[in-house]
Design a protein around this motif. Structure first.
Motif, short mmCIF file in Angstrom:
data_model
loop_
_atom_site.label_atom_id
_atom_site.label_comp_id
_atom_site.label_asym_id
_atom_site.label_seq_id
_atom_site.Cartn_x
_atom_site.Cartn_y
_atom_site.Cartn_z
N ASN A 168 -34.10 -0.12 -2.88
CA ASN A 168 -33.02 0.76 -2.45
C ASN A 168 -31.74 0.35 -3.16
N ASN A 180 -29.24 2.50 -3.34
CA ASN A 180 -28.27 3.47 -2.80
C ASN A 180 -28.20 4.75 -3.63
N HIS A 181 -29.31 5.08 -4.32
CA HIS A 181 -29.34 6.29 -5.13
C HIS A 181 -30.82 6.67 -5.31
N ALA A 182 -31.23 7.75 -4.61
CA ALA A 182 -32.65 8.12 -4.56
C ALA A 182 -33.26 8.34 -5.95
#
Lengths: 188, 181
Positions: free
Chosen positions: A80, A82-84
């Motif tokens: 993770n 913080n950006h898929a």
């Protein structure tokens, strides 16, 4: 004479106190543990992320910290940053190849105390199917009875790895990545 | 503008060919942008264009669905079996296209980020669910290949009608008149 030495040793054994270390499960259920990473973005800034899913345990005796050990298994797909979209890319064969190598593991091979509350934990880190020995600079944070009837011990650790050493392709993987580990275990 | 008994109107034809070319282009763009090196100058513009075109295609497809409902298709001289098969393939292509676009939307918005269409319009995230991008990503990839396979079948069928059966099916979508040229 040999017999009496044996006898003395047998008698001395119970006096050595509780030599067996306690086993602690890393408290991932309560999220009192995290595996964080920090990597350079083009040399302009530091990108941080973590692995959301992992399990692990450690054996620890405060009187004999060097006799301890730790094992951790990380679910690579839980990365993770913080950006898929970036996380999908990190899971792909360009980076972690998570479908072929879904797990990373760390198994300690030795612990060396370096101070009253610091130690270096050496162990085998396996990711992308490659195993390398790494050193984790560890600091004992604290331990004792928690307010809910359990007993806990906690540590902080840092390590630096170069993903390319584990066979990660691409130029980005040649830059070192800092790992920052926060671990709290509940005595079993 | 509207469809007639024998051919498609220019709106339907423009939608059909425009979307066909765009979707094939999007397939190529998708594969190409995935192959780009991190240091490529197109590493950011490739996906930006793909997301923007995708959102525009979604709007066009919704309009096409409405247009299709208010415009009966021309009557073709085809067998009941051909009618059933073509209906099934058309239905599957519509379904795949929508699923494909929805999956793509979920990849980009799984973390709650909006999709920026050509830097002008923000399409907000409807569902923020960490990990959704994994399923959506796999679905987007396989649906794209499935759609290309169906489009190939669709094109072969059109050529079959034109060159083998020598009916006006292809022409009704090309020129709007079922005349063989």
């Amino acid at each position: 004479m040999f017999k009496s030495t044996l006898l003395a040793a047998a008698l001395a054994l119970p006096l050595a106190g509780p030599a067996l270390a306690d086993t602690y499960m890393i408290d991932t259920a309560g999220a009192h543990a995290s595996i964080n990473f920090k990597a350079s973005h083009l040399g302009f800034s530091m990108l941080t992320g973590r692995f959301d899913t992992f399990t692990g345990s450690f054996d620890f005796d405060p009187a004999k910290p060097e006799a301890g050990s730790v094992t951790v298994e990380i679910d690579i797909a839980s990365i993770n940053s913080n950006h898929a979209e970036r996380d999908n890319h990190l899971r792909s064969a360009d980076f972690f190849d998570a479908s072929n190598h879904p797990k990373a593991t760390f198994v300690s091979t030795g612990i060396k105390a370096t101070g009253d509350s610091t130690a270096v934990i050496t162990g085998d880190l396996t990711m992308l199917g490659t195993t390398k020995s790494i050193d984790i600079e560890t600091t004992y944070v604290g331990g004792g009875d928690d307010p809910w009837g359990g007993h806990r011990q906690g540590f902080s650790g840092t390590a630096t790895i170069v993903p390319a050493d584990f066979g990660m392709p691409g130029g980005i993987a040649k830059a070192p990545v800092e790992l920052s580990l926060e671990v709290e275990g509940i005595r079993q | 503008m509207f469809n007639t008994e024998t051919g498609y109107g220019w709106v339907a034809r423009l939608l059909h060919w425009g979307i066909a070319l765009s979707v094939i282009g999007m397939f190529a763009l998708g594969l190409w942008m995935r192959s780009l090196d991190y240091y490529s100058p197109y590493y950011k513009t490739g996906p930006d264009l793909h997301r923007s075109l995708g959102m525009i295609l979604l709007v066009l497809m919704l309009f096409r669905l409405v247009w299709r409902q208010i415009n009966p298709a021309p009557r073709h001289d085809i067998t009941p079996m051909e009618h059933r098969l073509s209906h099934l393939v058309h239905l599957a292509m519509y379904a795949l296209l929508f699923l494909l676009m929805i999956a793509g939307y979920f990849i980009s918005t799984a973390d709650g980020r909006p999709i920026l269409v050509f830097g002008l319009i923000e399409v907000p995230a409807l569902i923020e669910a960490k990990g959704l991008e994994k399923t959506a990503g796999a679905a987007h990839y396989y649906l794209a290949f499935a759609l290309m396979a169906l489009a190939g079948l669709h094109a072969l069928a059109a050529l079959f009608h034109h060159y083998v059966k020598r009916d006006g099916v292809l022409m009704s979508m090309l020129t709007g008149r079922p005349r063989l040229s």
